[in-house]
Motif scaffolding. Structure first.
Motif, mmCIF file in Angstrom:
data_model
loop_
_atom_site.group_PDB
_atom_site.id
_atom_site.type_symbol
_atom_site.label_atom_id
_atom_site.label_comp_id
_atom_site.label_asym_id
_atom_site.label_seq_id
_atom_site.Cartn_x
_atom_site.Cartn_y
_atom_site.Cartn_z
ATOM 1 N N UNK A 3 0.858 -1.180 0.000
ATOM 2 C CA UNK A 3 0.000 0.000 0.000
ATOM 3 C C UNK A 3 0.898 1.235 0.000
ATOM 4 N N UNK A 4 1.181 1.719 -1.194
ATOM 5 C CA UNK A 4 2.095 2.847 -1.336
ATOM 6 C C UNK A 4 1.618 4.107 -0.661
ATOM 7 N N UNK A 5 0.281 4.340 -0.654
ATOM 8 C CA UNK A 5 -0.231 5.553 -0.018
ATOM 9 C C UNK A 5 0.007 5.540 1.489
ATOM 10 N N UNK A 6 -0.083 4.357 2.099
ATOM 11 C CA UNK A 6 0.204 4.251 3.534
ATOM 12 C C UNK A 6 1.674 4.527 3.811
ATOM 13 N N UNK A 7 2.543 3.981 2.970
ATOM 14 C CA UNK A 7 3.977 4.229 3.137
ATOM 15 C C UNK A 7 4.290 5.717 3.010
ATOM 16 N N UNK A 8 3.712 6.355 1.990
ATOM 17 C CA UNK A 8 3.956 7.784 1.774
ATOM 18 C C UNK A 8 3.462 8.599 2.965
ATOM 19 N N UNK A 50 3.119 7.694 6.094
ATOM 20 C CA UNK A 50 3.988 7.482 7.256
ATOM 21 C C UNK A 50 5.291 8.262 7.118
ATOM 22 N N UNK A 51 5.877 8.235 5.926
ATOM 23 C CA UNK A 51 7.126 8.965 5.695
ATOM 24 C C UNK A 51 6.908 10.468 5.862
ATOM 25 N N UNK A 52 5.825 10.987 5.290
ATOM 26 C CA UNK A 52 5.536 12.419 5.389
ATOM 27 C C UNK A 52 5.342 12.829 6.850
ATOM 28 N N UNK A 53 4.622 12.025 7.607
ATOM 29 C CA UNK A 53 4.386 12.348 9.010
ATOM 30 C C UNK A 53 5.680 12.313 9.822
ATOM 31 N N UNK A 54 6.546 11.336 9.548
ATOM 32 C CA UNK A 54 7.824 11.267 10.244
ATOM 33 C C UNK A 54 8.686 12.488 9.927
ATOM 34 N N UNK A 55 8.664 12.917 8.669
ATOM 35 C CA UNK A 55 9.418 14.107 8.272
ATOM 36 C C UNK A 55 8.880 15.344 8.986
ATOM 37 N N UNK A 56 7.563 15.449 9.102
ATOM 38 C CA UNK A 56 6.955 16.597 9.788
ATOM 39 C C UNK A 56 7.335 16.600 11.267
ATOM 40 N N UNK A 57 7.285 15.437 11.905
ATOM 41 C CA UNK A 57 7.642 15.345 13.325
ATOM 42 C C UNK A 57 9.095 15.768 13.530
ATOM 43 N N UNK A 58 9.985 15.263 12.674
ATOM 44 C CA UNK A 58 11.405 15.615 12.774
ATOM 45 C C UNK A 58 11.595 17.116 12.575
ATOM 46 N N UNK A 59 10.916 17.692 11.584
ATOM 47 C CA UNK A 59 11.058 19.116 11.302
ATOM 48 C C UNK A 59 10.593 19.965 12.488
#
Length: 237
Positions: free
Chosen positions: A205-210, A212-221
């Motif tokens: 499920x590529x949309x789920x992967x995307x 999760x990655x976007x949310x992790x990037x936002x948290x880090x930022x």
């Protein structure tokens, strides 16, 4: 092209339907976000409690510290270096018996806090040591000549003057913890890492992967922005 064929070609197709219609976003994603935040927050508190004193100890046992002791420094430094050098996944697997003893289970975000803390404490301690090395030796000597105790010098000079660097090091540590939580999720730690692995990788499920990655990037930022802002605010040098 079929899902299997797409996978063999290295592609990760998006789940059928519109991006936001994926039921995973409504059912599992909110809980995964909270698990990642709880995991990171609890670990960060433990790392601050134990990593800061360990870093101060390392600095003060070193050649430029208040109480230099080369043999003890080498032993403590070796232990810290060993703790930093073990890959996190290896550390997490090897600590499963200890995790079960402390938490009662080896699964879930609570269990992941144990190896996350043990892996991050020596990392943060080294950053604290480096921050304290930047404190002016002249200030330390001046306070020492006034008859101040070692405890007073540590609190009022070393930690106070090195606080911007310590905050910066703590920010780097918390950011690193985010990536560790993602790895922990792949072997039962929960959070966004588990969601990305279970649905994004195993179910293609590529949309789920995307997501999760976007949310992790936002948290880090957000963490990096907050840490930098705090460090600048307390730096009066």
């Amino acid at each position: 092209m079929s899902t299997t064929a797409a996978t063999l070609n290295g592609a990760m197709p998006l789940a059928s339907g519109r991006f936001l219609d994926n039921p995973v976003f409504h059912n599992q994603l909110p809980a995964a976000i909270l698990e990642t935040l709880f995991m990171t927050g609890a670990t960060a508190i433990i790392v601050a409690i134990f990593g800061l004193p360990l870093g101060i100890l390392l600095h003060n046992l070193g050649p430029k510290g208040l109480t230099p002791n080369a043999p003890v420094y080498r032993v403590v430094s070796l232990v810290v270096d060993i703790g930093r050098s073990i890959p996190f996944i290896v550390l997490m697997i090897s600590l499963i018996p200890l995790t079960r003893f402390i938490v009662g289970t080896a699964l879930g975000w609570q269990a992941a806090v144990v190896p996350l803390s043990i892996g991050a404490i020596p990392f943060f301690a080294r950053l604290v040591e480096n921050a304290l090395r930047e404190v002016s030796a002249g200030k330390v000597e001046a306070v020492k000549m006034m008859g101040a105790s070692s405890g007073h010098i540590t609190r009022q000079v070393q930690v106070r003057e090195g606080l911007p660097g310590i905050v910066g090091g703590f920010t780097v540590t918390v950011v690193a913890l985010i990536s560790y939580t993602a790895m922990a999720g792949a072997i039962g730690g929960g959070g966004l890492g588990a969601l990305a692995y279970n649905y994004g990788y195993q179910r293609y499920e590529g949309d789920t992967m995307i997501a999760c990655v976007v949310l992790l990037v936002i948290i880090v930022a957000v963490i990096q922005w907050a840490g930098d802002r705090i460090a600048r605010g307390i730096d009066h040098r």
